[in-house]
Design a protein around this motif. Structure first.
Motif, PDB file in Angstrom:
ATOM      1  N   ASP A 166       0.829  -1.207   0.000  1.00 34.93           N
ATOM      2  CA  ASP A 166       0.000   0.000   0.000  1.00 34.93           C
ATOM      3  C   ASP A 166       0.861   1.254   0.000  1.00 34.93           C
ATOM      4  O   ASP A 166       0.539   2.235  -0.674  1.00 34.93           O
ATOM      5  N   ARG A 167       1.958   1.217   0.717  1.00 35.52           N
ATOM      6  CA  ARG A 167       2.860   2.378   0.748  1.00 35.52           C
ATOM      7  C   ARG A 167       3.453   2.648  -0.628  1.00 35.52           C
ATOM      8  O   ARG A 167       3.529   3.804  -1.080  1.00 35.52           O
ATOM      9  N   VAL A 168       3.865   1.592  -1.307  1.00 37.03           N
ATOM     10  CA  VAL A 168       4.440   1.748  -2.652  1.00 37.03           C
ATOM     11  C   VAL A 168       3.382   2.234  -3.623  1.00 37.03           C
ATOM     12  O   VAL A 168       3.633   3.117  -4.461  1.00 37.03           O
ATOM     13  N   TRP A 169       2.165   1.675  -3.548  1.00 35.25           N
ATOM     14  CA  TRP A 169       1.090   2.060  -4.462  1.00 35.25           C
ATOM     15  C   TRP A 169       0.713   3.535  -4.283  1.00 35.25           C
ATOM     16  O   TRP A 169       0.519   4.261  -5.265  1.00 35.25           O
ATOM     17  N   LYS A 170       0.617   3.977  -3.039  1.00 38.55           N
ATOM     18  CA  LYS A 170       0.279   5.387  -2.778  1.00 38.55           C
ATOM     19  C   LYS A 170       1.399   6.310  -3.251  1.00 38.55           C
ATOM     20  O   LYS A 170       1.127   7.408  -3.757  1.00 38.55           O
ATOM     21  N   ALA A 171       2.631   5.872  -3.102  1.00 43.22           N
ATOM     22  CA  ALA A 171       3.762   6.667  -3.594  1.00 43.22           C
ATOM     23  C   ALA A 171       3.732   6.753  -5.121  1.00 43.22           C
ATOM     24  O   ALA A 171       4.045   7.804  -5.701  1.00 43.22           O
ATOM     25  N   LEU A 172       3.329   5.663  -5.766  1.00 44.32           N
ATOM     26  CA  LEU A 172       3.205   5.674  -7.226  1.00 44.32           C
ATOM     27  C   LEU A 172       2.131   6.668  -7.678  1.00 44.32           C
ATOM     28  O   LEU A 172       2.301   7.358  -8.690  1.00 44.32           O
ATOM     29  N   GLN A 173       1.038   6.711  -6.954  1.00 49.79           N
ATOM     30  CA  GLN A 173      -0.055   7.616  -7.308  1.00 49.79           C
ATOM     31  C   GLN A 173       0.378   9.080  -7.239  1.00 49.79           C
ATOM     32  O   GLN A 173      -0.193   9.932  -7.923  1.00 49.79           O
ATOM     33  N   LYS A 174       1.363   9.364  -6.416  1.00 48.31           N
ATOM     34  CA  LYS A 174       1.892  10.733  -6.334  1.00 48.31           C
ATOM     35  C   LYS A 174       2.836  11.033  -7.492  1.00 48.31           C
ATOM     36  O   LYS A 174       3.045  12.193  -7.843  1.00 48.31           O
ATOM     37  N   LYS A 175       3.409   9.970  -8.056  1.00 48.01           N
ATOM     38  CA  LYS A 175       4.362  10.139  -9.153  1.00 48.01           C
ATOM     39  C   LYS A 175       3.686  10.126 -10.527  1.00 48.01           C
ATOM     40  O   LYS A 175       4.163  10.772 -11.460  1.00 48.01           O
ATOM     41  N   THR A 209       9.291   1.279 -11.745  1.00 50.60           N
ATOM     42  CA  THR A 209       8.952   1.776 -10.416  1.00 50.60           C
ATOM     43  C   THR A 209      10.197   2.267  -9.685  1.00 50.60           C
ATOM     44  O   THR A 209      10.186   3.349  -9.081  1.00 50.60           O
ATOM     45  N   CYS A 210      11.258   1.492  -9.742  1.00 52.41           N
ATOM     46  CA  CYS A 210      12.508   1.908  -9.098  1.00 52.41           C
ATOM     47  C   CYS A 210      13.044   3.200  -9.723  1.00 52.41           C
ATOM     48  O   CYS A 210      13.547   4.079  -9.018  1.00 52.41           O
ATOM     49  N   MET A 211      12.920   3.304 -11.043  1.00 51.68           N
ATOM     50  CA  MET A 211      13.393   4.504 -11.732  1.00 51.68           C
ATOM     51  C   MET A 211      12.585   5.729 -11.327  1.00 51.68           C
ATOM     52  O   MET A 211      13.128   6.827 -11.148  1.00 51.68           O
ATOM     53  N   LEU A 212      11.277   5.561 -11.160  1.00 58.69           N
ATOM     54  CA  LEU A 212      10.416   6.681 -10.781  1.00 58.69           C
ATOM     55  C   LEU A 212      10.778   7.233  -9.412  1.00 58.69           C
ATOM     56  O   LEU A 212      10.693   8.431  -9.165  1.00 58.69           O
ATOM     57  N   PHE A 213      11.190   6.318  -8.500  1.00 58.80           N
ATOM     58  CA  PHE A 213      11.500   6.738  -7.139  1.00 58.80           C
ATOM     59  C   PHE A 213      12.934   7.210  -6.958  1.00 58.80           C
ATOM     60  O   PHE A 213      13.268   7.806  -5.939  1.00 58.80           O
ATOM     61  N   THR A 214      13.786   6.942  -7.951  1.00 59.16           N
ATOM     62  CA  THR A 214      15.189   7.356  -7.827  1.00 59.16           C
ATOM     63  C   THR A 214      15.588   8.400  -8.865  1.00 59.16           C
ATOM     64  O   THR A 214      16.612   9.072  -8.697  1.00 59.16           O
ATOM     65  N   GLY A 215      14.818   8.532  -9.939  1.00 55.46           N
ATOM     66  CA  GLY A 215      15.159   9.455 -11.018  1.00 55.46           C
ATOM     67  C   GLY A 215      14.461  10.794 -10.909  1.00 55.46           C
ATOM     68  O   GLY A 215      13.838  11.130  -9.901  1.00 55.46           O
ATOM     69  N   GLN A 216      14.548  11.547 -11.983  1.00 59.78           N
ATOM     70  CA  GLN A 216      13.939  12.867 -12.024  1.00 59.78           C
ATOM     71  C   GLN A 216      12.448  12.763 -12.320  1.00 59.78           C
ATOM     72  O   GLN A 216      11.959  11.759 -12.846  1.00 59.78           O
ATOM     73  N   ALA A 217      11.729  13.836 -12.002  1.00 61.11           N
ATOM     74  CA  ALA A 217      10.295  13.883 -12.276  1.00 61.11           C
ATOM     75  C   ALA A 217      10.056  13.796 -13.783  1.00 61.11           C
ATOM     76  O   ALA A 217      10.818  14.347 -14.576  1.00 61.11           O
TER      77      ALA A 217
END
Length: 255
Positions: free
Chosen positions: A54-63, A91-99
């Motif tokens: 759930d934490r990862v999914w909610k973080a994805l929704q922000k990205k 997913t890993c790229m979204l959380f470590t890379g640029q917007a």
């Protein structure tokens, strides 16, 4: 390092969570079904945890915006091992890379997720167009399908809205689960091996109502009488209605 998960969306999201927690470097993602132990490569079994997923999914929704979240989910529904790996990498790229990394179509994972999502969406639209219900003896409208991808979650809303006044069952024979609508809500169902065999050929199992048999024959006769043989274009017809969908069409079954 090989990360082994159960093939579920929750498991995939947990794999992302575990990777960020451990930072093991480059990993290979495998489902339990495909994983084969290798004495030269360590493996890590991913344990499902609803809170972590759930934490990862909610973080994805922000990205990601809604359109991209749907692509993400559709890609997962493709059930392809390579699609899972690309989702993990994305997913890993979204959380470590640029917007805005999801718009870099030069990246193999971004491109692959987009392509798999398009294939699943196409299968969804074809199922909505080609599904033909048959009325059973107990008053239900039934259709057995075996789509290339797991599209039942995507077509549920369409059939609930279109056939809101009928009780129906759509059963995925390949994945052995289905959707049951009782005039109020849609729920997921599973049947036994014996019932699954009967579901594959309801007519042979005497599950259809007498009226359904007559309606089927009427439709076949109507289709035959309106067909213009001189203007038959099989190549164009197959282009619009691929042969693998003919088994769903009443008019394609011989009288």
């Amino acid at each position: 390092m090989i990360y082994v998960f159960d093939g579920s969306l929750e498991g995939l999201l947990c794999a992302v969570f575990e990777w960020f927690e451990r930072k093991p470097g480059k990993i290979i993602l495998k489902t339990e079904k495909l994983y084969q132990p290798d004495v030269f490569t360590a493996h890590f079994p991913v344990i499902n945890d609803a809170q972590k997923a759930d934490r990862v999914w909610k973080a994805l929704q922000k990205k990601l915006d809604k359109g991209w979240m749907r692509r993400y989910y559709c890609c997962y529904l493709s059930e392809q091992p390579e699609a899972y790996s690309h989702l993990f990498e994305l997913t890993c790229m979204l959380f470590t890379g640029q917007a805005g990394a999801e718009n870099n179509y030069g990246d193999p994972s971004v491109l692959a997720v987009t392509q798999w999502a398009k294939k699943v969406e196409r299968e969804k639209h074809r199922m909505e167009a080609f599904i033909r219900f048959q009325q059973t003896a107990d008053g239900y409208f039934y259709c057995g399908i075996d789509p290339d991808f797991n599209v039942l979650p995507l077509i549920m809303g369409h059939f609930k809205a279109r056939y809101a006044d009928q009780r129906w069952i759509i059963y995925d024979l390949k994945r052995n689960y289905g959707l049951h609508y009782d005039l109020e809500q849609v729920e997921e169902i599973h049947v036994s091996a014996e019932d699954l065999h009967r579901f594959k050929k309801p007519a042979a199992a005497n599950l259809l109502s007498e009226q359904e048999v007559h309606y089927g024959n009427l439709w076949k006769n109507y289709f035959k009488s309106t067909n213009i043989v001189a203007r038959k274009n099989t190549r164009l017809h197959v282009q619009h209605v691929p042969k693998r969908y003919w088994k769903y069409l009443t008019e394609k079954h011989s009288l």
